[in-house]
Structures are given as C-alpha cells and as structure tokens.
Design a protein around this motif. Structure first.
Motif, PDB file in Angstrom:
ATOM      1  N   ARG A 191       0.838  -1.194   0.000  1.00  0.00           N
ATOM      2  CA  ARG A 191       0.000   0.000   0.000  1.00  0.00           C
ATOM      3  C   ARG A 191       0.872   1.242   0.000  1.00  0.00           C
ATOM      4  O   ARG A 191       1.919   1.271   0.643  1.00  0.00           O
ATOM      5  N   THR A 192       0.426   2.250  -0.721  1.00  0.00           N
ATOM      6  CA  THR A 192       1.150   3.510  -0.709  1.00  0.00           C
ATOM      7  C   THR A 192       0.795   4.289   0.550  1.00  0.00           C
ATOM      8  O   THR A 192      -0.233   4.058   1.195  1.00  0.00           O
ATOM      9  N   GLY A 193       1.657   5.246   0.887  1.00  0.00           N
ATOM     10  CA  GLY A 193       1.403   6.066   2.069  1.00  0.00           C
ATOM     11  C   GLY A 193       1.739   5.312   3.344  1.00  0.00           C
ATOM     12  O   GLY A 193       2.267   4.203   3.340  1.00  0.00           O
ATOM     13  N   GLY A 194       1.433   5.913   4.458  1.00  0.00           N
ATOM     14  CA  GLY A 194       1.722   5.313   5.748  1.00  0.00           C
ATOM     15  C   GLY A 194       0.570   5.517   6.698  1.00  0.00           C
ATOM     16  O   GLY A 194      -0.568   5.799   6.290  1.00  0.00           O
ATOM     17  N   GLN A 195       0.846   5.379   8.004  1.00  0.00           N
ATOM     18  CA  GLN A 195      -0.214   5.519   8.996  1.00  0.00           C
ATOM     19  C   GLN A 195      -0.699   6.954   9.146  1.00  0.00           C
ATOM     20  O   GLN A 195      -1.787   7.186   9.678  1.00  0.00           O
ATOM     21  N   ALA A 196       0.097   7.921   8.678  1.00  0.00           N
ATOM     22  CA  ALA A 196      -0.289   9.318   8.880  1.00  0.00           C
ATOM     23  C   ALA A 196      -1.643   9.626   8.276  1.00  0.00           C
ATOM     24  O   ALA A 196      -2.394  10.453   8.795  1.00  0.00           O
ATOM     25  N   GLN A 197      -1.988   8.954   7.168  1.00  0.00           N
ATOM     26  CA  GLN A 197      -3.266   9.232   6.530  1.00  0.00           C
ATOM     27  C   GLN A 197      -4.448   8.716   7.351  1.00  0.00           C
ATOM     28  O   GLN A 197      -5.590   9.073   7.107  1.00  0.00           O
ATOM     29  N   TYR A 198      -4.174   7.891   8.366  1.00  0.00           N
ATOM     30  CA  TYR A 198      -5.241   7.356   9.218  1.00  0.00           C
ATOM     31  C   TYR A 198      -5.334   8.068  10.560  1.00  0.00           C
ATOM     32  O   TYR A 198      -6.277   7.840  11.321  1.00  0.00           O
ATOM     33  N   VAL A 199      -4.367   8.917  10.854  1.00  0.00           N
ATOM     34  CA  VAL A 199      -4.352   9.604  12.150  1.00  0.00           C
ATOM     35  C   VAL A 199      -5.498  10.603  12.227  1.00  0.00           C
ATOM     36  O   VAL A 199      -5.763  11.347  11.280  1.00  0.00           O
ATOM     37  N   LYS A 200      -6.174  10.617  13.353  1.00  0.00           N
ATOM     38  CA  LYS A 200      -7.229  11.603  13.586  1.00  0.00           C
ATOM     39  C   LYS A 200      -7.034  12.184  14.967  1.00  0.00           C
ATOM     40  O   LYS A 200      -6.898  11.460  15.956  1.00  0.00           O
ATOM     41  N   SER A 201      -6.998  13.511  15.044  1.00  0.00           N
ATOM     42  CA  SER A 201      -6.758  14.171  16.319  1.00  0.00           C
ATOM     43  C   SER A 201      -7.938  13.967  17.263  1.00  0.00           C
ATOM     44  O   SER A 201      -9.096  13.981  16.844  1.00  0.00           O
ATOM     45  N   GLY A 202      -7.615  13.807  18.542  1.00  0.00           N
ATOM     46  CA  GLY A 202      -8.654  13.709  19.548  1.00  0.00           C
ATOM     47  C   GLY A 202      -9.130  15.087  19.972  1.00  0.00           C
ATOM     48  O   GLY A 202      -8.748  16.110  19.390  1.00  0.00           O
ATOM     49  N   LEU A 267     -13.279  17.672   4.430  1.00  0.00           N
ATOM     50  CA  LEU A 267     -13.982  18.068   3.210  1.00  0.00           C
ATOM     51  C   LEU A 267     -13.775  17.047   2.093  1.00  0.00           C
ATOM     52  O   LEU A 267     -14.693  16.776   1.301  1.00  0.00           O
ATOM     53  N   LEU A 268     -12.593  16.468   2.019  1.00  0.00           N
ATOM     54  CA  LEU A 268     -12.338  15.432   1.011  1.00  0.00           C
ATOM     55  C   LEU A 268     -13.193  14.199   1.264  1.00  0.00           C
ATOM     56  O   LEU A 268     -13.627  13.521   0.326  1.00  0.00           O
ATOM     57  N   GLU A 269     -13.446  13.907   2.527  1.00  0.00           N
ATOM     58  CA  GLU A 269     -14.250  12.735   2.865  1.00  0.00           C
ATOM     59  C   GLU A 269     -15.740  12.983   2.656  1.00  0.00           C
ATOM     60  O   GLU A 269     -16.456  12.110   2.158  1.00  0.00           O
ATOM     61  N   ASP A 270     -16.215  14.167   3.049  1.00  0.00           N
ATOM     62  CA  ASP A 270     -17.657  14.362   3.197  1.00  0.00           C
ATOM     63  C   ASP A 270     -18.306  15.307   2.190  1.00  0.00           C
ATOM     64  O   ASP A 270     -19.530  15.342   2.099  1.00  0.00           O
ATOM     65  N   THR A 308      -9.166   6.943  -1.189  1.00  0.00           N
ATOM     66  CA  THR A 308      -9.135   5.940  -0.123  1.00  0.00           C
ATOM     67  C   THR A 308     -10.303   6.082   0.840  1.00  0.00           C
ATOM     68  O   THR A 308     -10.937   5.094   1.221  1.00  0.00           O
ATOM     69  N   PHE A 309     -10.630   7.318   1.231  1.00  0.00           N
ATOM     70  CA  PHE A 309     -11.570   7.520   2.326  1.00  0.00           C
ATOM     71  C   PHE A 309     -12.956   7.997   1.906  1.00  0.00           C
ATOM     72  O   PHE A 309     -13.879   7.979   2.715  1.00  0.00           O
ATOM     73  N   ARG A 310     -13.102   8.417   0.668  1.00  0.00           N
ATOM     74  CA  ARG A 310     -14.430   8.871   0.243  1.00  0.00           C
ATOM     75  C   ARG A 310     -15.361   7.708  -0.036  1.00  0.00           C
ATOM     76  O   ARG A 310     -16.564   7.780   0.179  1.00  0.00           O
ATOM     77  N   GLY A 311     -14.797   6.602  -0.541  1.00  0.00           N
ATOM     78  CA  GLY A 311     -15.646   5.465  -0.897  1.00  0.00           C
ATOM     79  C   GLY A 311     -16.314   5.728  -2.224  1.00  0.00           C
ATOM     80  O   GLY A 311     -16.096   6.732  -2.894  1.00  0.00           O
ATOM     81  N   GLY A 312     -17.145   4.810  -2.637  1.00  0.00           N
ATOM     82  CA  GLY A 312     -17.819   4.938  -3.913  1.00  0.00           C
ATOM     83  C   GLY A 312     -19.128   4.193  -3.902  1.00  0.00           C
ATOM     84  O   GLY A 312     -19.598   3.694  -2.870  1.00  0.00           O
ATOM     85  N   MET A 313     -19.741   4.089  -5.064  1.00  0.00           N
ATOM     86  CA  MET A 313     -20.993   3.355  -5.162  1.00  0.00           C
ATOM     87  C   MET A 313     -20.731   1.869  -5.008  1.00  0.00           C
ATOM     88  O   MET A 313     -19.705   1.356  -5.462  1.00  0.00           O
ATOM     89  N   PRO A 314     -21.634   1.128  -4.387  1.00  0.00           N
ATOM     90  CA  PRO A 314     -21.467  -0.315  -4.306  1.00  0.00           C
ATOM     91  C   PRO A 314     -21.386  -0.914  -5.710  1.00  0.00           C
ATOM     92  O   PRO A 314     -21.956  -0.399  -6.662  1.00  0.00           O
TER      93      PRO A 314
END
Length: 319
Positions: A191-202, A267-270, A308-314
């Motif tokens: 997979r490209t990228g690392g864990q940083a793309q999954y980090v979410k601030s508390g 914004l990219l996600e939603d 990666t995070f927006r998803g798509g149509m089934p």
C-alpha cells in the motif's frame, strides 16, 4: 507466534493465514499445497484474547527456542507488564539470532524484552506517546505502515499486519509468491502512504489559549500572520510564540498547517467540493500548497486520500 493475555485475534489470524497452511483456493493460483513454514502458536494457556474467548491449545513458550522467526501479535493493554518467562524467551530468541516480528502493539512486548534499544520500530499511531515514554532508547518511526530494521521487523495498526506479513513472504520466497498470497487475501501486496493518513486528532485540551485556538479554527480560510494572531490574542508576538508552543507543542505556523490539513481531510471525505475548492476553503490558497502540506502531515496526496476515504458506489448499484 506468541499469544498473550488480550492478544488481538485479527493480528494472530492474519499471521497464521499468511505463514500457515494454505487455503484450498490457493491451488487455483499455485500448485504448492505445503505451507512455507512450520508454525507453532505458543503461550501460557489458558489465555484470554481481546474478543473474550480463551485459547488453550497452545505450545509452551519455550517452543520458540531455536525458531527462525518469532511473531508477537498486538494486544489490548500493551503497556501492562508481561510474564517474565515470556520476556526471557523472546530475549533468548533474539540472542540466538531469530528474526523478531511485532504486529501493531506487539512492539511493546519486544520493548519489555529489552531488544529494541537503538532499533528503528513502529507501532499503532495512537500508541506513539506511550511507546516513546516506555522505550525512549528505541527509534520510533511513528507513521510507517511497517519497518524493516534487519533482525527486528514491526508494523503499525492491525491491518498493517497484513502489509508486513506479505513483505516477509516476499523477502523469504520472492515477490511473486507474496503477490499470489495477496491475491488470495484480496489485499494489495504493497500500500502507498503510511499511517499518517489514518491519524485523527482527539479532542483539543483546554487551556488559556483556547479562545485563540477557537478563533483560529473559525478563520483558517484567511491569511493568518503572527502579527494578526498576536493582535487577536492581545499579546506581543514573542509572548504568543512562547505560550503557543508551551500549550500546543507546536509553533503557530505548524499548528495552523495541521488544522488546515484536518479541515481539508474532512472536506475530502464528506463534501462534493473539488480539490481546488477545498484548497481555498481550508486556507491553503492553492492546490499545490495543499498538496505539499498533505504530503508532510498525511503522508499522501489529497486525490489519493479522497480515493481511499471517500468510498464509492457499491459494485451492484446501477444508475
């Protein structure tokens, strides 16, 4: 493979599937029915797992003596002291030259066994602060999916275990073999990228600068110079710089950049805004500026993040 109290079942299952007996469907890809390794699942039976059920059919811990590879899956409370017999067995295996593979929070066990001093290692991004505090002499690569430091290999969050296991298969049996196992798993071999793309601030901790931080959040789309923010905070620039770092741990410019990246990620996600529109809405001013900051703080590009995070149509949907 060592099973400890609270072991993550997913970590263990991924390792057993990657290194153990091949599923029957593998014969559709390769005519190699024999597993590539002799594996044993060891522990101090009976051992409760993270999902509440207990594992009792375990080999004794000293079975790892003489093993070529020792795999330590993650566990629910990795900071808890481990059984001295387990730690001694891991330390002996390391001294004998065994390859040590930690999955997710399994790195804490290797740390307690005293084999990580001076080593590059990773673990789940959400445990980075606890890991640094517990093992300051280890070199934590916080946002890597996995790290190969020779004798010590380690992976980040739970599904990064699959990335590392496939990497080990590639090192031992060739990339073509690892690719075929990835086809059975229906998982990319890398997979490209690392864990940083999954980090979410508390939640942001409260402090004297909370009103200023709230104001900054409301004005991220605007130019925010040090002088402008200092005037809003009713402080001199020097005082603001000092207090800002004391309270947030970052400089003002870094904090603003991180918050803008977080705004852009949401914004990219939603949203349905274009990447260019998001760049301006989040305060970057240009897509190139947003791209540079994304690579710095999320380890990937805005477009790749959205894919990666927006998803798509089934797959079964029809217009």
């Amino acid at each position: 493979m060592i099973v400890l109290g609270g072991t993550f079942v997913l970590d263990l299952a991924v390792a057993v599937q990657a290194f153990g007996r091949r599923p029957s469907v593998f014969s559709k890809i390769r005519d190699e029915p024999e597993p590539p390794y002799e594996i044993g699942v060891c522990g101090l039976a009976p051992t409760p797992t993270s999902l509440g059920f207990t594992m009792s059919d375990l080999k004794p811990v000293d079975w790892i003596t003489g093993a070529d590879t020792v795999v330590v899956p993650g566990l629910e409370a990795p900071w808890a002291p481990q059984d001295p017999a387990v730690l001694a067995a891991v330390a002996r295996a390391a001294a004998d030259g065994a390859r040590l593979v930690s999955l997710c929070a399994g790195a804490f066990v290797l740390g307690q066994a005293g084999v990580l001093d001076g080593r590059r290692v990773t673990t789940h991004w959400a445990l980075a602060d606890e890991f640094r505090a517990a093992f300051p002499r280890a070199d934590l690569v916080e946002h890597a999916l996995y790290v190969d430091d020779g004798q010590i290999l380690s992976s980040g969050g739970m599904l990064a275990s699959a990335d590392l296991c496939l990497y080990v298969l590639g090192q031992d049996h060739g990339q073509s073999y690892a690719n075929d196992v990835s086809r059975v798993l229906v998982s990319p071999p890398h997979r490209t990228g690392g864990q940083a793309q999954y980090v979410k601030s508390g939640p942001r901790p409260s402090g004297p600068l909370s009103p200023v931080l709230d104001w900054l959040d409301e004005h991220l789309a605007e130019p925010l110079s040090l002088g402008h923010v200092a005037a809003q905070a009713h402080m001199s620039q020097r005082t603001l710089v000092r207090r800002f770092r004391e309270e947030t741990g970052d400089s003002l410019s870094v904090w603003i950049a991180r918050r803008r990246v977080e705004r852009a990620r949401a914004l990219l996600e939603d949203s349905r805004l274009t990447v260019t529109q998001i760049a301006h809405t989040a305060g970057f001013g240009s897509t190139e500026s947003m791209r540079r900051h994304f690579l710095t703080y999320a380890g990937t590009t805005p477009r790749a993040y959205r894919d990666t995070f927006r998803g798509g149509m089934p797959a079964t949907s029809a217009r």
